[in-house]
Design an enzyme around this catalytic site. Structure first.
Site, PDB file in Angstrom:
ATOM      1  N   SER A  41       0.857  -1.190   0.000  1.00  0.00           N
ATOM      2  CA  SER A  41       0.000   0.000   0.000  1.00  0.00           C
ATOM      3  C   SER A  41       0.891   1.236   0.000  1.00  0.00           C
ATOM      4  CB  SER A  41      -0.948  -0.027   1.209  1.00  0.00           C
ATOM      5  OG  SER A  41      -1.886   1.020   1.140  1.00  0.00           O
ATOM      6  N   THR A  42       0.750   2.115   0.979  1.00  0.00           N
ATOM      7  CA  THR A  42       1.500   3.369   1.008  1.00  0.00           C
ATOM      8  C   THR A  42       3.001   3.137   0.878  1.00  0.00           C
ATOM      9  OG1 THR A  42      -0.179   4.189   2.548  1.00  0.00           O
ATOM     10  CG2 THR A  42       1.810   5.531   2.271  1.00  0.00           C
ATOM     11  N   HIS A  79      -2.571  -1.265  -3.382  1.00  0.00           N
ATOM     12  CA  HIS A  79      -3.734  -0.396  -3.155  1.00  0.00           C
ATOM     13  C   HIS A  79      -3.607   0.837  -4.038  1.00  0.00           C
ATOM     14  CE1 HIS A  79      -4.287  -2.155   1.169  1.00  0.00           C
ATOM     15  NE2 HIS A  79      -4.647  -3.012   0.224  1.00  0.00           N
ATOM     16  N   MET A  86      -0.135   1.130   5.009  1.00  0.00           N
ATOM     17  CA  MET A  86      -0.965   1.436   6.173  1.00  0.00           C
ATOM     18  C   MET A  86      -2.050   0.372   6.321  1.00  0.00           C
ATOM     19  SD  MET A  86      -1.094   3.982   8.343  1.00  0.00           S
ATOM     20  CE  MET A  86      -2.197   4.420   9.686  1.00  0.00           C
ATOM     21  N   ASP A 128      -4.457  -5.072   6.039  1.00  0.00           N
ATOM     22  CA  ASP A 128      -4.700  -5.939   4.902  1.00  0.00           C
ATOM     23  C   ASP A 128      -3.454  -6.778   4.624  1.00  0.00           C
ATOM     24  OD1 ASP A 128      -5.947  -7.077   2.724  1.00  0.00           O
ATOM     25  OD2 ASP A 128      -5.493  -5.417   1.368  1.00  0.00           O
TER      26      ASP A 128
END
Length: 345
Positions: free
Chosen positions: A162-163, A189, A283, A286
């Site tokens: 993600s991030t 993401h 973050m 998941d």
């Protein structure tokens, strides 16, 4: 109180973004109309986070990010037009050190941004938790990666991030030799409209044939797919060394779609060959359930370490399950993946 600098060449956008942030308790210490003024504002105020437009006069957002990272590393959230050009510029900014991005609904000067207030505030607050010092070129030990060419047959790799993920995912895939013959599933993401461009970048920068996932697609050795934005990607079948994929739009998991857990859990259920799961910077939680599922079927599991993560959320939650085999810096992840599929391993 969290402090922010808002950089955008549109007075309207600066005002709307600032109003949204301040209504949520984030103090906007300065608004800047171009990248040059944004760099100066960061130097003056040393804020917790910067929101950065891409296309601006004098100094654009990409150049501004590069300058900020060189002089006063600060988490930067890019606000990008939802276009092919905007997507490509966004990935360039992420390469330079931006930690995340939000696609502007409706174009550069977006009258719809207020309707996405929650997403903007969430992205900004997430960015403040990022460690900009972890952003940079990831070095690779090429000799170690090329030391052994004996691999098991029909291995599958699932990577979730993600991030801060795009740069690390790109490096991990570029470190995987074609002869390893992996089937690679990437869940990053990212919104629809950006995942196709991300897949194209991975395709150019790795030895694997990379594409955005399509419903019903089948992939074999030497091929990789990126989960399509706004769709969960499932492994629907496996046979003769090929994976069959299904895309669906069931409700979000962990507030996201695609979800890493969905892909990992279905891979664990359907794949009966060698399976490796990897969770990278990001973050949230998941991926934790997915790692548990892969471990439950005797798959290999790896997580990025805190020191090289922009945000140590996803790997931390996975590690807490007790199902992660190894925790490694980003630059060692490629070799570690290959170790899980070596004949002598």
């Amino acid at each position: 109180m969290t402090q922010a600098v808002v950089v955008d060449d549109s007075h309207f956008m600066r005002t709307v973004i600032s109003d949204i942030l301040e209504s949520d308790g984030i103090e906007v210490v300065e608004q800047a109309a171009d990248g040059e003024a944004g760099v100066a504002a960061v130097e003056t105020h040393d804020p917790d986070v910067v929101t950065m437009d891409v296309e601006m006069p004098r100094m654009n957002g990409i150049e501004a990010v590069e300058e900020i990272m060189a002089t006063n590393p600060t988490p930067v959230l890019m606000l990008s037009a939802h276009t092919d050009e905007g997507a490509e510029a966004t990935f360039e900014a992420l390469e330079k050190g931006a930690v995340d991005f939000l696609a502007k609904p409706g174009g550069e000067v977006s009258t719809e941004i207020s309707a996405h207030r929650e997403a903007l505030v969430e992205k900004v607050r997430s960015a403040t938790r990022a460690d900009p010092s972890s952003v940079g070129d990831v070095e690779t030990d090429d000799e170690a990666i090329e030391a052994d060419h004996e691999y098991v047959a029909n291995p599958t790799l699932v990577v979730g991030a993600s991030t801060g993920g795009p740069r690390v995912v790109e490096k991990v895939l570029s470190d995987l030799p074609r002869e390893a013959d992996l089937r690679v599933l990437v869940v990053q993401h990212m919104p629809d409209g950006f995942t196709e461009r991300f897949a194209a970048r991975l395709d150019r920068r790795s030895e694997y044939d990379v594409a955005e996932a399509e419903d019903g697609m089948r992939i074999g050795g030497g091929e990789a797919v990126v989960a399509k934005g706004d769709y969960h990607m499932e492994v629907a079948g496996y046979g003769n060394g090929r994976l069959r994929l299904r895309l669906q739009q069931d409700e979000q998991r962990h507030g996201v779609r695609p979800a890493i857990d969905t892909t990992m859990e279905t891979a664990a259920e359907k794949v009966d060959g060698p399976l490796t799961g990897v969770v990278l910077t990001g973050m949230g939680s998941d991926g934790a359930a997915g790692i548990e599922a892969i471990k439950a079927v005797d798959g290999a599991t790896l997580a990025q370490n805190e020191e090289t993560c922009s945000v140590f959320g996803i790997p931390a939650r996975a590690i807490e399950t007790g199902c992660v085999d190894r925790v490694l810096p980003a630059e060692e992840m490629g070799k570690a993946i290959l170790d899980t599929i070596r004949e002598n391993g």
